[in-house]
Design a protein around this motif. Structure first.
Motif, PDB file in Angstrom:
ATOM      1  N   ILE A  70     -10.079  -9.120   1.744  1.00 27.36           N
ATOM      2  CA  ILE A  70      -8.779  -8.487   1.338  1.00 27.36           C
ATOM      3  C   ILE A  70      -7.979  -8.680   2.404  1.00 27.36           C
ATOM      4  CG2 ILE A  70      -7.676  -6.338   0.707  1.00 27.36           C
ATOM      5  CD1 ILE A  70      -9.565  -7.354  -1.454  1.00 27.36           C
ATOM      6  N   VAL A  71      -6.536  -8.994   2.110  1.00 24.65           N
ATOM      7  CA  VAL A  71      -5.652  -9.317   3.123  1.00 24.65           C
ATOM      8  C   VAL A  71      -4.239  -8.774   2.761  1.00 24.65           C
ATOM      9  CG1 VAL A  71      -6.440 -11.731   3.648  1.00 24.65           C
ATOM     10  CG2 VAL A  71      -4.835 -11.406   2.036  1.00 24.65           C
ATOM     11  N   GLY A  72      -4.269  -7.807   1.508  1.00 20.74           N
ATOM     12  CA  GLY A  72      -3.181  -7.233   1.519  1.00 20.74           C
ATOM     13  C   GLY A  72      -3.369  -5.977   0.236  1.00 20.74           C
ATOM     14  N   VAL A  73      -2.626  -4.757   0.621  1.00 19.44           N
ATOM     15  CA  VAL A  73      -2.720  -3.650  -0.287  1.00 19.44           C
ATOM     16  C   VAL A  73      -1.342  -3.364  -0.927  1.00 19.44           C
ATOM     17  CG1 VAL A  73      -2.713  -2.295   1.422  1.00 19.44           C
ATOM     18  CG2 VAL A  73      -3.856  -1.561  -0.677  1.00 19.44           C
ATOM     19  N   MET A  74      -1.065  -2.898  -2.136  1.00 17.79           N
ATOM     20  CA  MET A  74      -0.118  -2.402  -2.614  1.00 17.79           C
ATOM     21  C   MET A  74      -0.292  -1.465  -3.380  1.00 17.79           C
ATOM     22  SD  MET A  74       3.146  -4.170  -5.017  1.00 17.79           S
ATOM     23  CE  MET A  74       2.002  -4.325  -6.569  1.00 17.79           C
ATOM     24  N   VAL A  75       0.545  -0.204  -3.243  1.00 18.17           N
ATOM     25  CA  VAL A  75       0.174   0.947  -4.395  1.00 18.17           C
ATOM     26  C   VAL A  75       1.468   1.442  -5.055  1.00 18.17           C
ATOM     27  CG1 VAL A  75      -0.486   3.447  -4.489  1.00 18.17           C
ATOM     28  CG2 VAL A  75      -1.618   1.914  -2.447  1.00 18.17           C
ATOM     29  N   LEU A  76       1.437   1.346  -6.350  1.00 15.84           N
ATOM     30  CA  LEU A  76       2.584   1.728  -7.135  1.00 15.84           C
ATOM     31  C   LEU A  76       2.340   3.075  -7.793  1.00 15.84           C
ATOM     32  CD1 LEU A  76       3.002  -1.771  -9.112  1.00 15.84           C
ATOM     33  CD2 LEU A  76       4.437  -0.668  -7.289  1.00 15.84           C
ATOM     34  N   ASP A  77       3.269   3.870  -7.643  1.00 15.10           N
ATOM     35  CA  ASP A  77       3.119   5.507  -8.494  1.00 15.10           C
ATOM     36  C   ASP A  77       4.304   5.551  -9.354  1.00 15.10           C
ATOM     37  OD1 ASP A  77       2.606   8.045  -9.220  1.00 15.10           O
ATOM     38  OD2 ASP A  77       3.138   8.862  -6.938  1.00 15.10           O
ATOM     39  N   GLY A  78       4.450   5.175 -10.506  1.00 15.89           N
ATOM     40  CA  GLY A  78       5.367   5.230 -11.534  1.00 15.89           C
ATOM     41  C   GLY A  78       6.482   4.212 -10.860  1.00 15.89           C
ATOM     42  N   THR A  79       7.801   4.573 -10.618  1.00 16.03           N
ATOM     43  CA  THR A  79       8.808   3.838 -10.310  1.00 16.03           C
ATOM     44  C   THR A  79       8.686   3.694  -8.616  1.00 16.03           C
ATOM     45  OG1 THR A  79      10.374   5.521 -10.288  1.00 16.03           O
ATOM     46  CG2 THR A  79      10.016   3.897 -12.493  1.00 16.03           C
ATOM     47  N   SER A  80       7.830   4.275  -7.982  1.00 24.02           N
ATOM     48  CA  SER A  80       7.641   4.209  -6.490  1.00 24.02           C
ATOM     49  C   SER A  80       6.787   3.120  -5.979  1.00 24.02           C
ATOM     50  CB  SER A  80       7.368   5.636  -6.063  1.00 24.02           C
ATOM     51  OG  SER A  80       7.126   5.359  -4.528  1.00 24.02           O
ATOM     52  N   LEU A  81       7.227   2.305  -5.322  1.00 21.71           N
ATOM     53  CA  LEU A  81       6.566   1.253  -4.455  1.00 21.71           C
ATOM     54  C   LEU A  81       5.923   2.021  -3.225  1.00 21.71           C
ATOM     55  CD1 LEU A  81       7.259  -2.397  -3.698  1.00 21.71           C
ATOM     56  CD2 LEU A  81       5.395  -1.180  -2.450  1.00 21.71           C
ATOM     57  N   SER A  82       4.791   2.762  -3.529  1.00 21.97           N
ATOM     58  CA  SER A  82       4.531   3.824  -2.442  1.00 21.97           C
ATOM     59  C   SER A  82       3.751   3.190  -1.074  1.00 21.97           C
ATOM     60  CB  SER A  82       3.789   4.956  -2.858  1.00 21.97           C
ATOM     61  OG  SER A  82       2.420   4.329  -3.251  1.00 21.97           O
ATOM     62  N   GLN A  83       3.328   1.964  -1.128  1.00 17.46           N
ATOM     63  CA  GLN A  83       2.602   1.178  -0.040  1.00 17.46           C
ATOM     64  C   GLN A  83       2.695  -0.259  -0.284  1.00 17.46           C
ATOM     65  OE1 GLN A  83      -0.954   3.069   1.771  1.00 17.46           O
ATOM     66  NE2 GLN A  83      -0.936   4.739   0.276  1.00 17.46           N
ATOM     67  N   LEU A  84       2.905  -1.014   0.737  1.00 13.05           N
ATOM     68  CA  LEU A  84       2.922  -2.387   0.837  1.00 13.05           C
ATOM     69  C   LEU A  84       2.367  -2.700   2.334  1.00 13.05           C
ATOM     70  CD1 LEU A  84       5.170  -4.964  -1.096  1.00 13.05           C
ATOM     71  CD2 LEU A  84       3.480  -5.591   0.934  1.00 13.05           C
ATOM     72  N   TYR A  85       1.258  -3.228   2.270  1.00 11.68           N
ATOM     73  CA  TYR A  85       0.913  -3.298   3.798  1.00 11.68           C
ATOM     74  C   TYR A  85      -0.123  -4.663   3.599  1.00 11.68           C
ATOM     75  CZ  TYR A  85       2.200   1.017   5.295  1.00 11.68           C
ATOM     76  OH  TYR A  85       2.711   2.231   5.700  1.00 11.68           O
ATOM     77  N   LEU A  86       0.155  -5.752   4.723  1.00  6.27           N
ATOM     78  CA  LEU A  86      -0.312  -7.062   4.775  1.00  6.27           C
ATOM     79  C   LEU A  86      -1.056  -6.961   6.110  1.00  6.27           C
ATOM     80  CD1 LEU A  86       2.407  -9.358   3.510  1.00  6.27           C
ATOM     81  CD2 LEU A  86       0.401  -8.365   2.374  1.00  6.27           C
ATOM     82  N   ASP A  87      -2.253  -7.792   6.092  1.00  8.60           N
ATOM     83  CA  ASP A  87      -3.049  -7.932   7.260  1.00  8.60           C
ATOM     84  C   ASP A  87      -2.046  -8.754   8.320  1.00  8.60           C
ATOM     85  OD1 ASP A  87      -5.411  -9.364   9.187  1.00  8.60           O
ATOM     86  OD2 ASP A  87      -5.969  -7.592   8.321  1.00  8.60           O
ATOM     87  N   PRO A  88      -1.848  -8.322   9.425  1.00  6.36           N
ATOM     88  CA  PRO A  88      -0.897  -9.050  10.432  1.00  6.36           C
ATOM     89  C   PRO A  88      -0.924 -10.733  10.348  1.00  6.36           C
ATOM     90  CG  PRO A  88      -1.907  -7.022  11.758  1.00  6.36           C
ATOM     91  CD  PRO A  88      -2.704  -7.316  10.205  1.00  6.36           C
ATOM     92  N   GLY A  89      -2.129 -11.284  10.517  1.00  8.08           N
ATOM     93  CA  GLY A  89      -2.292 -12.589  10.347  1.00  8.08           C
ATOM     94  C   GLY A  89      -1.700 -13.352   9.000  1.00  8.08           C
ATOM     95  N   TRP A  90      -1.505 -12.462   7.726  1.00  6.97           N
ATOM     96  CA  TRP A  90      -1.055 -12.739   6.802  1.00  6.97           C
ATOM     97  C   TRP A  90       0.315 -12.662   6.372  1.00  6.97           C
ATOM     98  CZ3 TRP A  90      -3.807 -15.931   3.139  1.00  6.97           C
ATOM     99  CH2 TRP A  90      -4.935 -16.106   3.681  1.00  6.97           C
ATOM    100  N   ARG A  91       0.987 -11.972   7.312  1.00  3.88           N
ATOM    101  CA  ARG A  91       2.610 -11.719   7.198  1.00  3.88           C
ATOM    102  C   ARG A  91       3.234 -13.393   7.078  1.00  3.88           C
ATOM    103  NH1 ARG A  91       5.025  -7.622  10.975  1.00  3.88           N
ATOM    104  NH2 ARG A  91       6.912  -8.230   9.894  1.00  3.88           N
ATOM    105  N   GLY A  92       4.190 -13.602   6.510  1.00  2.00           N
ATOM    106  CA  GLY A  92       5.107 -14.660   6.317  1.00  2.00           C
ATOM    107  C   GLY A  92       4.468 -15.778   5.408  1.00  2.00           C
ATOM    108  N   ARG A  93       3.444 -15.429   4.688  1.00  2.00           N
ATOM    109  CA  ARG A  93       2.640 -16.470   3.858  1.00  2.00           C
ATOM    110  C   ARG A  93       2.915 -16.452   2.306  1.00  2.00           C
ATOM    111  NH1 ARG A  93      -3.230 -17.624   5.960  1.00  2.00           N
ATOM    112  NH2 ARG A  93      -2.910 -17.411   8.284  1.00  2.00           N
ATOM    113  N   GLY A  94       4.050 -15.378   2.030  1.00  2.27           N
ATOM    114  CA  GLY A  94       4.189 -15.110   0.653  1.00  2.27           C
ATOM    115  C   GLY A  94       3.534 -14.181  -0.126  1.00  2.27           C
ATOM    116  N   VAL A  95       2.683 -13.476   0.490  1.00  3.32           N
ATOM    117  CA  VAL A  95       1.741 -12.658  -0.251  1.00  3.32           C
ATOM    118  C   VAL A  95       2.685 -11.285  -0.381  1.00  3.32           C
ATOM    119  CG1 VAL A  95      -0.379 -11.307  -0.098  1.00  3.32           C
ATOM    120  CG2 VAL A  95      -0.194 -13.454   1.047  1.00  3.32           C
ATOM    121  N   GLY A  96       3.594 -10.833   0.495  1.00  4.08           N
ATOM    122  CA  GLY A  96       4.489  -9.695   0.230  1.00  4.08           C
ATOM    123  C   GLY A  96       5.372 -10.211  -0.982  1.00  4.08           C
ATOM    124  N   ASP A  97       5.773 -11.297  -0.765  1.00  4.58           N
ATOM    125  CA  ASP A  97       6.910 -11.466  -2.002  1.00  4.58           C
ATOM    126  C   ASP A  97       6.209 -11.686  -3.394  1.00  4.58           C
ATOM    127  OD1 ASP A  97       8.754 -12.369   0.127  1.00  4.58           O
ATOM    128  OD2 ASP A  97       7.956 -14.596   0.072  1.00  4.58           O
TER     129      ASP A  97
END
Length: 155
Positions: A70-97
């Motif tokens: 697991i290198v990233g996690v995103m949590v949705l709560d209805g229309t709220s994007l309540s969390q989006l976190y990536l392992d630091p080594g995986w930033r800039g690789r398009g996972v967040g996009d």
């Protein structure tokens, strides 16, 4: 489930809770070193195990390469994007996009999110994806007591 670039996005299951909490802890420490966390690492792990994964719409990014997991996690709560976190080594690789694209698919009527004012890279990231700052606060409404910004995306 969506896949690409050696990473699969899928709904989290109970067995993912510890790894997702680990991503959150590493990401928070790397991205927000000046923000004082009111909860211990164990509190965060328990929250992911008992609340986030079983009770929220939680997605994980799982690297298909051996040993990454697991290198990233995103949590949705209805229309709220309540969390989006990536392992630091995986930033800039398009996972967040890919997570943001998935969030927009899941909530096509629009999204809101909060981020800390000190997190300028997050501001640039969300603004690049069409989010607009809608409200700035002094942090009185969050448990970290850290000034924050509410962003909105409308199709």
């Amino acid at each position: 489930m969506t896949s690409g670039n050696g990473v699969v996005l899928r709904r989290a299951v109970a067995a993912d809770a510890a790894a997702a909490a680990g991503v959150w802890l590493r990401s928070f420490a790397a991205a927000l070193p000046t923000v004082v966390r009111p909860r211990t690492d164990d509190d965060v792990r328990n929250y992911f195990r008992d609340v986030v994964v079983p009770l929220r719409e939680t997605w994980v990014a799982e690297a298909t390469e051996e040993g990454h997991g697991i290198v990233g996690v995103m949590v949705l709560d209805g229309t709220s994007l309540s969390q989006l976190y990536l392992d630091p080594g995986w930033r800039g690789r398009g996972v967040g996009d890919r997570f943001v694209a998935l969030a927009k698919e899941r909530s096509p009527q629009g999204l809101t999110l909060w981020t800390f004012q000190v997190n300028k890279p997050a501001h640039r990231f969300y603004e690049r994806h069409g989010f607009v700052a809608a409200e700035h606060t002094d942090g009185n409404g969050n448990e970290e007591r850290e000034p924050d910004v509410r962003y909105e995306w409308r199709p």
